[in-house]
Design a protein around this motif. Structure first.
Motif, PDB file in Angstrom:
ATOM      1  N   MET A   1       0.912  -1.119  -0.038  1.00 38.35           N
ATOM      2  CA  MET A   1       0.044  -0.015  -0.009  1.00 38.35           C
ATOM      3  C   MET A   1       0.874   1.192  -0.062  1.00 38.35           C
ATOM      4  N   VAL A   2       2.081   1.204   0.601  1.00 37.47           N
ATOM      5  CA  VAL A   2       2.961   2.338   0.513  1.00 37.47           C
ATOM      6  C   VAL A   2       3.190   2.636  -0.738  1.00 37.47           C
ATOM      7  N   ARG A   3       3.727   1.903  -1.671  1.00 37.93           N
ATOM      8  CA  ARG A   3       3.906   2.044  -2.938  1.00 37.93           C
ATOM      9  C   ARG A   3       2.685   2.610  -3.925  1.00 37.93           C
ATOM     10  N   ALA A   4       1.756   2.156  -3.534  1.00 42.29           N
ATOM     11  CA  ALA A   4       0.456   2.313  -4.216  1.00 42.29           C
ATOM     12  C   ALA A   4       0.013   3.923  -3.958  1.00 42.29           C
ATOM     13  N   ARG A   5       0.410   4.457  -2.853  1.00 41.36           N
ATOM     14  CA  ARG A   5       0.023   5.758  -2.283  1.00 41.36           C
ATOM     15  C   ARG A   5       1.001   6.740  -2.891  1.00 41.36           C
ATOM     16  N   ARG A   8      -0.738   6.850  -6.637  1.00 44.14           N
ATOM     17  CA  ARG A   8      -2.169   6.939  -6.640  1.00 44.14           C
ATOM     18  C   ARG A   8      -2.667   7.798  -5.741  1.00 44.14           C
ATOM     19  N   SER A   9      -3.906   8.275  -6.016  1.00 55.07           N
ATOM     20  CA  SER A   9      -4.788   9.077  -4.796  1.00 55.07           C
ATOM     21  C   SER A   9      -5.979   8.429  -4.555  1.00 55.07           C
ATOM     22  N   ASP A  10      -6.531   8.733  -3.591  1.00 54.97           N
ATOM     23  CA  ASP A  10      -8.111   8.171  -3.172  1.00 54.97           C
ATOM     24  C   ASP A  10      -7.853   6.827  -2.969  1.00 54.97           C
ATOM     25  N   VAL A  11      -6.750   6.215  -2.348  1.00 56.89           N
ATOM     26  CA  VAL A  11      -6.411   4.694  -2.233  1.00 56.89           C
ATOM     27  C   VAL A  11      -7.262   4.395  -1.175  1.00 56.89           C
ATOM     28  N   ARG A  12      -7.930   3.131  -1.410  1.00 54.70           N
ATOM     29  CA  ARG A  12      -8.804   2.488  -0.475  1.00 54.70           C
ATOM     30  C   ARG A  12      -8.272   0.975  -0.485  1.00 54.70           C
ATOM     31  N   VAL A  22      -6.670  -3.292  -3.385  1.00 56.90           N
ATOM     32  CA  VAL A  22      -6.385  -1.883  -3.415  1.00 56.90           C
ATOM     33  C   VAL A  22      -6.782  -1.256  -4.354  1.00 56.90           C
ATOM     34  N   GLY A  24      -7.433   2.592  -6.218  1.00 58.50           N
ATOM     35  CA  GLY A  24      -6.947   4.021  -6.094  1.00 58.50           C
ATOM     36  C   GLY A  24      -6.916   4.702  -7.421  1.00 58.50           C
TER      37      GLY A  24
END
Length: 98
Positions: A1-5, A8-12, A22, A24
């Motif tokens: 999730m750290v890399r996704a953020r 990306r924005s609006d990560v769920r 995940v 986003g």
């Protein structure tokens, strides 16, 4: 999730046991999905179910994209079985050290 953020924005994030879905907003604001299936839960259809669920978790029936490495056969099979279709390839280029 750290890399996704980072990209990306609006990560769920949703969990199914030790497995994760995940969603986003990625490049050009499009919705993107990523899944991680725990080793103990593999080969039982969970990846396919998570990939399918992503399409129902974004607002307004928006299209959902998934970036799958060509060598990741299990992930590719899961997304294909969930109804996703390959449309091409892309590379995200970042500055050295990013």
């Amino acid at each position: 999730m750290v890399r996704a953020r980072l990209f990306r924005s609006d990560v769920r994030v949703w969990t199914a046991g030790a497995s994760v879905l995940v969603i986003g907003r990625g490049l050009a604001g499009r919705w993107e999905a990523a899944i991680e299936v725990d080793g103990q839960a593999r080969n039982a259809g969970l990846g396919r179910s998570l990939a399918r669920s992503a399409r129902h978790l974004v607002p307004g029936n928006s299209p959902v994209w998934a970036q799958v490495a060509p060598g990741n056969a299990a992930s590719l099979r899961a997304f294909l079985a969930a109804g996703y279709r390959p449309v091409g390839g892309e590379v995200l280029l970042t500055p050295h050290g990013a």
